[in-house]
Write an enzyme that holds these catalytic residues in place. Structure first.
Site, PDB file in Angstrom:
ATOM      1  N   ASP A  84     -27.759  11.704   3.471  1.00 17.12           N
ATOM      2  CA  ASP A  84     -27.344  10.517   2.748  1.00 17.12           C
ATOM      3  C   ASP A  84     -27.864   9.298   3.499  1.00 17.12           C
TER       4      ASP A  84
ATOM      5  N   ARG B 247       2.210  -8.812   4.419  1.00 19.37           N
ATOM      6  CA  ARG B 247       1.349  -8.204   3.385  1.00 19.37           C
ATOM      7  C   ARG B 247       2.252  -7.702   2.269  1.00 19.37           C
TER       8      ARG B 247
ATOM      9  N   ARG C  19     -12.604  -6.310  -2.577  1.00 18.45           N
ATOM     10  CA  ARG C  19     -13.951  -6.446  -3.142  1.00 18.45           C
ATOM     11  C   ARG C  19     -14.437  -7.902  -3.188  1.00 18.45           C
TER      12      ARG C  19
ATOM     13  N   CYS D  96     -16.829   4.241   6.892  1.00 12.91           N
ATOM     14  CA  CYS D  96     -15.587   3.611   7.377  1.00 12.91           C
ATOM     15  C   CYS D  96     -14.390   4.477   6.984  1.00 12.91           C
TER      16      CYS D  96
ATOM     17  N   TYR E 187       3.417   1.958   2.076  1.00  8.80           N
ATOM     18  CA  TYR E 187       4.011   2.307   3.372  1.00  8.80           C
ATOM     19  C   TYR E 187       5.507   1.952   3.378  1.00  8.80           C
TER      20      TYR E 187
ATOM     21  N   CYS F  60     -19.070   1.521  -0.180  1.00  8.23           N
ATOM     22  CA  CYS F  60     -19.258   2.973  -0.336  1.00  8.23           C
ATOM     23  C   CYS F  60     -18.173   3.797   0.358  1.00  8.23           C
TER      24      CYS F  60
ATOM     25  N   ALA G  69     -12.324  -6.979   5.132  1.00  2.43           N
ATOM     26  CA  ALA G  69     -12.319  -6.061   6.270  1.00  2.43           C
ATOM     27  C   ALA G  69     -13.690  -5.411   6.383  1.00  2.43           C
TER      28      ALA G  69
ATOM     29  N   HIS H 232      -1.471   4.047  -1.976  1.00  2.75           N
ATOM     30  CA  HIS H 232      -2.511   5.044  -1.732  1.00  2.75           C
ATOM     31  C   HIS H 232      -2.455   6.187  -2.758  1.00  2.75           C
TER      32      HIS H 232
ATOM     33  N   GLN I 194     -18.348   5.342   2.974  1.00  7.67           N
ATOM     34  CA  GLN I 194     -18.878   6.575   3.556  1.00  7.67           C
ATOM     35  C   GLN I 194     -18.736   6.663   5.073  1.00  7.67           C
TER      36      GLN I 194
ATOM     37  N   GLU J  98       0.810  -1.229   0.000  1.00 11.83           N
ATOM     38  CA  GLU J  98       0.000   0.000   0.000  1.00 11.83           C
ATOM     39  C   GLU J  98       0.842   1.278   0.000  1.00 11.83           C
TER      40      GLU J  98
HETATM   41  P1  FAD Z   1     -36.367   7.988   0.754  1.00 13.05           P
HETATM   42  O1  FAD Z   1     -35.334   7.044   0.302  1.00 13.05           O
HETATM   43  O2  FAD Z   1     -36.711   9.100  -0.137  1.00 13.05           O
HETATM   44  O3  FAD Z   1     -37.676   7.130   1.071  1.00 13.05           O
HETATM   45  C1  FAD Z   1     -38.916   7.710   1.378  1.00 13.05           C
HETATM   46  C2  FAD Z   1     -40.020   6.700   1.126  1.00 13.05           C
HETATM   47  O4  FAD Z   1     -41.233   7.206   1.659  1.00 13.05           O
HETATM   48  C3  FAD Z   1     -40.285   6.458  -0.343  1.00 13.05           C
HETATM   49  O5  FAD Z   1     -40.202   5.055  -0.614  1.00 13.05           O
HETATM   50  C4  FAD Z   1     -41.698   6.967  -0.574  1.00 13.05           C
HETATM   51  O6  FAD Z   1     -42.406   6.188  -1.532  1.00 13.05           O
HETATM   52  C5  FAD Z   1     -42.304   6.833   0.817  1.00 13.05           C
HETATM   53  N1  FAD Z   1     -43.446   7.714   1.114  1.00 13.05           N
HETATM   54  C6  FAD Z   1     -43.493   9.060   1.052  1.00 13.05           C
HETATM   55  N2  FAD Z   1     -44.689   9.509   1.501  1.00 13.05           N
HETATM   56  C7  FAD Z   1     -45.421   8.425   1.846  1.00 13.05           C
HETATM   57  C8  FAD Z   1     -46.723   8.236   2.383  1.00 13.05           C
HETATM   58  N3  FAD Z   1     -47.530   9.249   2.693  1.00 13.05           N
HETATM   59  N4  FAD Z   1     -47.137   6.978   2.605  1.00 13.05           N
HETATM   60  C9  FAD Z   1     -46.346   5.916   2.333  1.00 13.05           C
HETATM   61  N5  FAD Z   1     -45.099   6.045   1.836  1.00 13.05           N
HETATM   62  C10 FAD Z   1     -44.641   7.274   1.608  1.00 13.05           C
HETATM   63  N6  FAD Z   1     -26.921   8.069  -0.394  1.00 13.05           N
HETATM   64  C11 FAD Z   1     -25.763   7.592   0.056  1.00 13.05           C
HETATM   65  O7  FAD Z   1     -25.532   7.592   1.262  1.00 13.05           O
HETATM   66  N7  FAD Z   1     -24.835   7.097  -0.790  1.00 13.05           N
HETATM   67  C12 FAD Z   1     -25.028   7.046  -2.114  1.00 13.05           C
HETATM   68  O8  FAD Z   1     -24.145   6.594  -2.850  1.00 13.05           O
HETATM   69  C13 FAD Z   1     -26.254   7.533  -2.631  1.00 13.05           C
HETATM   70  N8  FAD Z   1     -26.497   7.518  -3.937  1.00 13.05           N
HETATM   71  C14 FAD Z   1     -27.680   7.978  -4.400  1.00 13.05           C
HETATM   72  C15 FAD Z   1     -27.922   7.947  -5.762  1.00 13.05           C
HETATM   73  C16 FAD Z   1     -29.125   8.412  -6.263  1.00 13.05           C
HETATM   74  C17 FAD Z   1     -29.352   8.380  -7.736  1.00 13.05           C
HETATM   75  C18 FAD Z   1     -30.114   8.912  -5.381  1.00 13.05           C
HETATM   76  C19 FAD Z   1     -31.413   9.412  -5.909  1.00 13.05           C
HETATM   77  C20 FAD Z   1     -29.875   8.959  -4.020  1.00 13.05           C
HETATM   78  C21 FAD Z   1     -28.650   8.501  -3.524  1.00 13.05           C
HETATM   79  N9  FAD Z   1     -28.356   8.542  -2.173  1.00 13.05           N
HETATM   80  C22 FAD Z   1     -27.186   8.051  -1.711  1.00 13.05           C
HETATM   81  C23 FAD Z   1     -29.241   9.196  -1.219  1.00 13.05           C
HETATM   82  C24 FAD Z   1     -30.046   8.182  -0.410  1.00 13.05           C
HETATM   83  O9  FAD Z   1     -30.699   7.289  -1.264  1.00 13.05           O
HETATM   84  C25 FAD Z   1     -31.035   8.964   0.464  1.00 13.05           C
HETATM   85  O10 FAD Z   1     -30.318   9.761   1.352  1.00 13.05           O
HETATM   86  C26 FAD Z   1     -31.920   8.028   1.255  1.00 13.05           C
HETATM   87  O11 FAD Z   1     -32.670   7.218   0.388  1.00 13.05           O
HETATM   88  C27 FAD Z   1     -32.887   8.820   2.155  1.00 13.05           C
HETATM   89  O12 FAD Z   1     -33.658   7.896   2.842  1.00 13.05           O
HETATM   90  P2  FAD Z   1     -35.103   8.227   3.385  1.00 13.05           P
HETATM   91  O13 FAD Z   1     -35.602   6.964   3.958  1.00 13.05           O
HETATM   92  O14 FAD Z   1     -35.056   9.419   4.256  1.00 13.05           O
HETATM   93  O15 FAD Z   1     -35.984   8.653   2.129  1.00 13.05           O
HETATM   94  P1  NAP Z   2     -26.550  18.189  -3.273  1.00 11.69           P
HETATM   95  O1  NAP Z   2     -25.360  17.351  -3.039  1.00 11.69           O
HETATM   96  O2  NAP Z   2     -26.971  19.151  -2.251  1.00 11.69           O
HETATM   97  O3  NAP Z   2     -26.304  18.947  -4.649  1.00 11.69           O
HETATM   98  C1  NAP Z   2     -27.224  19.815  -5.190  1.00 11.69           C
HETATM   99  C2  NAP Z   2     -26.629  20.521  -6.404  1.00 11.69           C
HETATM  100  O4  NAP Z   2     -27.607  21.375  -6.933  1.00 11.69           O
HETATM  101  C3  NAP Z   2     -25.425  21.347  -6.082  1.00 11.69           C
HETATM  102  O5  NAP Z   2     -24.461  21.106  -7.092  1.00 11.69           O
HETATM  103  C4  NAP Z   2     -25.933  22.787  -6.115  1.00 11.69           C
HETATM  104  O6  NAP Z   2     -24.848  23.504  -6.646  1.00 11.69           O
HETATM  105  C5  NAP Z   2     -27.139  22.721  -7.039  1.00 11.69           C
HETATM  106  N1  NAP Z   2     -28.227  23.593  -6.646  1.00 11.69           N
HETATM  107  C6  NAP Z   2     -28.778  23.761  -5.417  1.00 11.69           C
HETATM  108  N2  NAP Z   2     -29.798  24.629  -5.465  1.00 11.69           N
HETATM  109  C7  NAP Z   2     -29.917  25.034  -6.742  1.00 11.69           C
HETATM  110  C8  NAP Z   2     -30.787  25.943  -7.412  1.00 11.69           C
HETATM  111  N3  NAP Z   2     -31.731  26.585  -6.758  1.00 11.69           N
HETATM  112  N4  NAP Z   2     -30.604  26.112  -8.727  1.00 11.69           N
HETATM  113  C9  NAP Z   2     -29.644  25.451  -9.402  1.00 11.69           C
HETATM  114  N5  NAP Z   2     -28.797  24.594  -8.816  1.00 11.69           N
HETATM  115  C10 NAP Z   2     -28.930  24.385  -7.495  1.00 11.69           C
HETATM  116  O7  NAP Z   2     -27.808  17.263  -3.539  1.00 11.69           O
HETATM  117  P2  NAP Z   2     -28.038  15.999  -4.478  1.00 11.69           P
HETATM  118  O8  NAP Z   2     -27.049  15.895  -5.568  1.00 11.69           O
HETATM  119  O9  NAP Z   2     -29.491  16.065  -4.820  1.00 11.69           O
HETATM  120  O10 NAP Z   2     -27.825  14.787  -3.517  1.00 11.69           O
HETATM  121  C11 NAP Z   2     -28.730  14.575  -2.421  1.00 11.69           C
HETATM  122  C12 NAP Z   2     -28.039  13.830  -1.331  1.00 11.69           C
HETATM  123  O11 NAP Z   2     -27.806  12.476  -1.756  1.00 11.69           O
HETATM  124  C13 NAP Z   2     -26.706  14.454  -1.047  1.00 11.69           C
HETATM  125  O12 NAP Z   2     -26.713  15.061   0.227  1.00 11.69           O
HETATM  126  C14 NAP Z   2     -25.727  13.339  -1.124  1.00 11.69           C
HETATM  127  O13 NAP Z   2     -24.997  13.208   0.089  1.00 11.69           O
HETATM  128  C15 NAP Z   2     -26.534  12.085  -1.347  1.00 11.69           C
HETATM  129  N6  NAP Z   2     -25.849  11.329  -2.398  1.00 11.69           N
HETATM  130  C16 NAP Z   2     -24.651  10.811  -2.104  1.00 11.69           C
HETATM  131  C17 NAP Z   2     -23.966  10.141  -3.077  1.00 11.69           C
HETATM  132  C18 NAP Z   2     -22.634   9.540  -2.774  1.00 11.69           C
HETATM  133  O14 NAP Z   2     -21.996   9.007  -3.665  1.00 11.69           O
HETATM  134  N7  NAP Z   2     -22.154   9.559  -1.560  1.00 11.69           N
HETATM  135  C19 NAP Z   2     -24.484  10.007  -4.342  1.00 11.69           C
HETATM  136  C20 NAP Z   2     -25.719  10.568  -4.608  1.00 11.69           C
HETATM  137  C21 NAP Z   2     -26.381  11.233  -3.629  1.00 11.69           C
HETATM  138  P3  NAP Z   2     -24.842  25.074  -6.855  1.00 11.69           P
HETATM  139  O15 NAP Z   2     -25.650  25.629  -5.704  1.00 11.69           O
HETATM  140  O16 NAP Z   2     -23.401  25.432  -6.863  1.00 11.69           O
HETATM  141  O17 NAP Z   2     -25.454  25.284  -8.181  1.00 11.69           O
HETATM  142 FE1  SF4 Z   3     -18.868  -1.238   3.522  1.00 14.56          FE
HETATM  143 FE2  SF4 Z   3     -17.713   0.860   4.752  1.00 14.56          FE
HETATM  144 FE3  SF4 Z   3     -19.865   1.259   3.205  1.00 14.56          FE
HETATM  145 FE4  SF4 Z   3     -20.079  -0.062   5.527  1.00 14.56          FE
HETATM  146  S1  SF4 Z   3     -19.500   2.085   5.249  1.00 14.56           S
HETATM  147  S2  SF4 Z   3     -21.028  -0.610   3.587  1.00 14.56           S
HETATM  148  S3  SF4 Z   3     -18.139  -1.147   5.622  1.00 14.56           S
HETATM  149  S4  SF4 Z   3     -17.833   0.482   2.573  1.00 14.56           S
END
Ligand code: FAD
Ligand code: NAP
Ligand code: SF4
Length: 701
Positions: A686, A240, A314, A367, A192, A363, A336, A278, A365, A190
């Site tokens: 998230d 390692r 992986r 760890c 080191y 992810c 791990a 790294h 996120q 890695e």
């Molecule tokens: P949600 O996932 O939005 O779930 C809410 C649920 O409530 C939905 O299923 C909806 O149908 C239901 N609902 C709403 N109102 C009602 C009602 N009145 N009755 C019954 N059901 C209802 N996060 C990460 O940490 N890592 C990532 O890599 C990542 N990648 C992402 C990629 C994409 C493309 C997207 C869109 C999101 C990603 N996220 C990621 C974000 C992550 O998915 C959200 O932060 C997470 O899903 C939020 O969880 P939640 O339970 O609060 O809401």
């Molecule tokens: P976000 O990370 O808050 O990004 C929103 C983007 O929209 C920013 O680039 C912002 O940039 C822009 N924006 C905000 N308000 C705007 C406006 N009024 N007009 C135009 N642009 C605007 O949100 P997200 O991409 O929707 O993701 C949602 C959550 O999901 C995030 O918090 C993230 O942590 C999670 N997520 C995580 C991953 C992951 O890989 N870890 C992947 C997907 C999602 P400017 O304001 O500079 O324009």
């Molecule tokens: Fe795997 Fe780390 Fe994501 Fe947990 S936080 S699912 S251990 S990569």
């Protein structure tokens, strides 16, 4: 050939006889074959790989570290390796980081070794000398060469200094033995210190510790030889070995073989695989790296040595591990993060309950991103990881009727933990399937692992007897009879207004990811947060996307895209010319804030997202003003200059706002109403926060 069942399915109950009593395991015969090390026998082929958790650094955290390892030992892991401990202060990873160099430091380690042994496990301590990767001004290295990922420049070791480092390793190993460890792992990969000695990239010495390959790895061999001498024949020494450096001026393949043979001759018990430095430009463990993408390199070394080899990176499900072992690619598999995600991984595989495994989704996120931010590690899918002493899901003495509205990550975590504790839980979702936004995330190329989380939660819902009501939009009337109400109804995408934003060419990321809109060949994305990046990734690839089955990427194609050559010979480091496949579309990824898009993405993964999109020729632009969309295209202004992007679609990914339509109606009901996940706070939401919040609430109900 392996008889393994695929990830995510349990065999029929009739076939699931518990294979605890002798004979080969019916599903995973290689994974559960004992491994005889000559002086002790490991019960199976799973090594819990070294991973820093942040609990190693303070004596006060050792009870937590002991509890963390004890759960993994009870979970059946064959051999555990701790996170890295420095053999002296110049070898620290960071100031006042974990170290074992004085007898009084061994005392706290006894808590760890005792806890593991009481639970039937075995544990080795990793000795890690950071060399020029040490984040402090005391660092030393073979030569005075600064690492590109570290602001500090190391001091070049004198010949006496080299000798002192060897003695420090031996001293640390001796103390580890006194503290009750079954052995040590010597960290030689890695990038080191030991790895820095091995390769011309970082070793420019002209004395007996540099020059030709045998002089460059003489330091490493001396360390192993003298540890064996000092600690006796019945002490495990894992080495390692960096089998592919993935940096220029790394080792050639013949040098890797020569080092492995010398390490074996010096007395190592096992050789573990190290992949990449790294500072490498290639991702090695992120979720987008295909499962088992690097095990071929361990397989190449197998015929060259006689001691057992451990392979890594992986490997997260038993069928993957079994396949690797059955094909003879390695003698053990190291995991791990998968054991952070599920302490009971091994026992579940042994009981033929692979579908019950809470799978690591790679992810980083909770760890690695935590550790790099100087926080304790945990796990996105398992918030109990490294919190075993404080977050426990104890049976409730007063079962309640609990309604959870929303089966996204927050609601799923809350409902399953509450039900596991004995509450009567009803889980509503207006959609036809559980998962909320994870159903969108799993469709992004490179995020196929997200299917596994949904499979895991589906199983937990069944096992805990939750009353799941899909296609059901909960309203206040439906919630009248419950004792506790949890609103986990998620988010709604933020709307954005600009001239032409009502044009048919403008759509939301939901339209694209749910398949309602299939964009043309030229697309602008407004918003470069996590979702903007993911949508760009989705658009530069062309399907297939299925809601039921992940399409795991092909490791060979992935290696070609990143320029990884497992068949390397004399080309140092195992790198080849990256050959990215052409993008399916031309994409512009835009944000209003100045600076580099993606700066706020994960510490250990953001660079991978940026590099992937760059390879697909995505134009990532910061400081953009959105002037409007008309028949000519999308008008933007950047640094005072107007330009028109000739797009077929504009996709809005401009963040999210809480969605909780029931909150007001329930406010006057007098019932306890808890709002979690996106419904609570959408900004910087998230899944890590959503799952942790849901789990912690359920633990308190
Ligand atoms: P949600 O996932 O939005 O779930 C809410 C649920 O409530 C939905 O299923 C909806 O149908 C239901 N609902 C709403 N109102 C009602 C009602 N009145 N009755 C019954 N059901 C209802 N996060 C990460 O940490 N890592 C990532 O890599 C990542 N990648 C992402 C990629 C994409 C493309 C997207 C869109 C999101 C990603 N996220 C990621 C974000 C992550 O998915 C959200 O932060 C997470 O899903 C939020 O969880 P939640 O339970 O609060 O809401
Ligand atoms: P976000 O990370 O808050 O990004 C929103 C983007 O929209 C920013 O680039 C912002 O940039 C822009 N924006 C905000 N308000 C705007 C406006 N009024 N007009 C135009 N642009 C605007 O949100 P997200 O991409 O929707 O993701 C949602 C959550 O999901 C995030 O918090 C993230 O942590 C999670 N997520 C995580 C991953 C992951 O890989 N870890 C992947 C997907 C999602 P400017 O304001 O500079 O324009
Ligand atoms: Fe795997 Fe780390 Fe994501 Fe947990 S936080 S699912 S251990 S990569």
């Amino acid at each position: 050939m392996s008889t393994a069942v695929p990830s995510g399915s349990n065999p029929p109950a009739s076939a699931a006889s518990d294979a605890l009593s002798g004979g080969p395991h019916p599903l995973y015969p290689h994974l559960f074959a004992p491994l005889d090390l000559g002086f002790c026998t490991l019960p199976n082929r799973v090594l819990m790989g070294s991973m820093h958790t942040g609990l190693e650094d303070k004596a006060a955290d050792f009870p937590k570290l002991a509890a963390y390892f004890a759960e993994r030992a009870a979970g059946g892991v064959g051999l555990i390796v701790t996170g890295g401990f420095a053999p002296n202060i110049v070898g620290w990873l960071k100031p006042f980081g974990g170290k074992l160099s004085w007898p009084w430091e061994a005392g706290k380690h006894k808590q760890v070794t005792r806890a593991v042994h009481e639970h039937g496990g075995r544990i080795c301590m990793q000795i890690l000398h950071a060399g020029r990767y040490g984040y402090h001004p005391l660092q030393v290295a073979p030569s005075k060469l600064k690492a590109p990922i570290n602001p500090f420049t190391p001091r070049a070791l004198s010949a006496g200094g080299v000798e002192r480092q060897i003695k420090a390793f031996v001293n640390s190993a001796r103390l580890a033995r006194e503290a009750g460890y079954d052995g040590v792992e010597v960290m030689g990969s890695e990038g080191y210190l030991l790895n820095q000695f091995t390769v011309p990239r970082t070793n420019k010495r002209k004395d007996g510790w540099g020059g030709e390959a045998p002089q460059r790895f003489r330091f490493n061999v001396e360390i192993v030889r003298r540890i064996r001498e000092a600690c006796g024949p019945d002490f495990i020494i894992v080495y390692r070995l960096s089998m592919i450096d993935l940096v220029d001026e790394g080792s050639t393949w013949s040098e890797v073989i020569a080092q492995a043979r010398a390490i074996e001759a010096a007395g190592a018990t096992l050789i573990n695989t190290g992949i990449g430095w790294h500072e490498a430009r290639v991702p090695t463990i992120a979720t987008s790296v295909p499962r088992g993408a690097f095990t071929g390199i361990t397989a190449r070394l197998k015929p060259e040595v006689r001691i057992p080899l451990v392979t890594t990176n992986r490997i997260n499900m038993p069928d993957v591990a079994e396949r690797i072992l059955a094909f003879g690619e390695a003698d053990m598999v190291s995991m791990a993060r998968p054991l952070l995600a599920d302490a009971d991984w091994v026992n579940k595989a042994r009981r033929q309950r692979a579908a019950d495994i809470n799978t690591c989704i790679g992810c980083n996120q909770a760890c690695l991103d935590h550790v790099f931010a100087n926080k304790h590690a945990s796990c996105l899918v398992n918030p109990r990881a490294c919190a075993e002493t404080e977050l426990n899901y104890l049976p409730t003495k007063a079962p309640k009727r609990v309604a959870v509205v929303g089966a996204g990550p927050a609601g799923l975590a809350c409902a399953t933990v509450a039900a596991e504790r004995g509450h009567r839980v009803t889980l509503f979702d207006s959609a036809e399937r559980i998962g909320g936004q994870f159903n969108l995330a799993k469709r992004i190329p490179g995020k196929e692992e997200f299917y596994e989380t949904l499979r895991y939660f589906a199983g937990r819902i069944e096992q805990t007897g939750i009353d799941l009501r899909l296609n059901t939009t909960a309203d206040a009337a439906a919630l009248a009879d419950f004792d506790e109400i949890v609103l986990a109804s998620g988010i709604k995408p933020r709307q954005v207004a600009f001239p032409g934003s009502d044009h048919a060419k403008v759509c939301s990321y939901l339209d694209v990811l749910q398949g309602r809109v299939v964009p043309g060949k030229r697309v602008a994305i407004i918003g470069a947060g996590g979702i903007g990046f993911d949508v760009a990734e989705f658009l530069v690839h062309d399907g297939p996307h299925s809601d039921e089955q992940p399409h795991h990427p092909d490791p060979a194609r992935w290696r070609a895209e990143w320029g990884v050559d497992l068949d390397y010979g004399d080309n140092r480091g195992g790198l080849s010319e990256p050959r990215p496949e052409p993008p399916a579309r031309q994409v512009w990824l835009l944000q209003r804030s100045p600076g580099k898009p993606g700066a706020k993405l994960g510490k250990t993964t953001g660079w991978i997202h940026r590099a992937t999109l760059k390879a697909k020729q995505v134009r990532m632009i910061g400081g953009v003003e959105y002037l409007g969309l008309d028949e000519e295209g999308f008008r933007i202004r950047v640094e005072g200059n107007e330009q028109v992007l000739p797009v077929d679609q504009v996709v809005i990914c401009a963040g999210q706002e809480p969605y909780k339509p029931l909150a007001a109606a329930l406010a006057d009901s007098g019932k306890p109403v808890h709002v979690i996940g996106g419904a609570d706070v959408a900004a910087e939401l998230d899944a890590k926060r959503a799952i942790a919040q849901g789990s912690r609430l359920a633990a308190s109900l």
